[in-house]
Design a protein around this motif. Sequence first.
Motif: not given
Length: 294
Positions: A209-236
């Motif tokens: 939320m912080v990165a997005k609302a402050n207008g980061t120019t990081l690509p969508p894949a970066a925002l997705f990784a930040i948002r779901y990196h702890s979602f081990y039930p899915l990614h692992k």
Amino acid sequence: MIAVENQALVSENAIPKEASDGFTVPESNAFGQSFRDYEASVRLSIVENTYRLNHINQTYDFVKRTREEYAKLNKAEMSIWEAIELLDSFVDESDPDLDEPQIQHLLQSAEAIRKDYPNEDWLHLTALIHDLGKVLFHSKFGSLPQWAVTGDTHPVGCAFDESIVYHKYFKENPDHNNPAYNTKLGIYSEGCGLENVLMSWGHDDYMYMVAKANGTTLPPAALFAIRYHSFYPLHKEGAYQYLMNEEDRENLKWVQTFNKYDLYSKSNVRIDVEKVKPYYESLIKKYFPEKLRW
Ligand SMILES: O[C@H]1[C@H](O)[C@@H](O)[C@H](O)[C@@H](O)[C@H]1O
Ligand SMILES: [Fe+2]
Ligand SMILES: [Fe+2]
């Protein structure tokens, strides 16, 4: 398995530790134990207690309320590096593999991914900030307890999957007995997309939320990784796949790549903060405004 008794059989077509992408998974963590061992870690009691409280208290209502409060971004105004420094003595109590301050984990994961992807500076920065949401523990941010900051994440509003670590503690979560929330889909529909799924509250969604609302120019894949990196039930574990849409499936590959550097870079060999700071400051300048609303 057979090759274990006979080293000579380990030929180029046997790839035990090294994945096809050349990444070598280390044998053991800084404590000489296997990674993500939730039954025998030297940190077991502290880790288990964090998850116990997480699983009991993270109800749909708690998450909704807390997310709305932090979406206001009215807690602080500071630069990315100032936030990093707030983590210079914060130790994550959900982590069986590391007891170093989180500033070290940020730099260790960033330096590790930088080594393997020297030209993808967005990945270096993604690693540097992926756990920055842990500032939620700080008094400036309302001193949230660790069960609302750290640890793996999972959806709320539908059944808690068996693959979630310490699943047994969900028995004491009121949502577990609520028919609106305890079926496979709960309040969601098949393929609705993760964007429409409320995740247990913690550092991932907050930093997204912080990165997005402050207008980061990081690509969508970066925002997705930040948002779901702890979602081990899915990614692992592959749970909850039916909630994903096509875009999520594409992005998931990045989370899985990123995860290797997040998890296996954990070490008690410290990085010299001042030495690497200029490089990361230059990346922050490229992708973020000077001051952010938190
Ligand atoms: O204990 C760790 C830690 O809190 C990480 O920051 C989080 O991303 C992981 O999912 C969790 O297992
Ligand atoms: Fe994390
Ligand atoms: Fe991390």
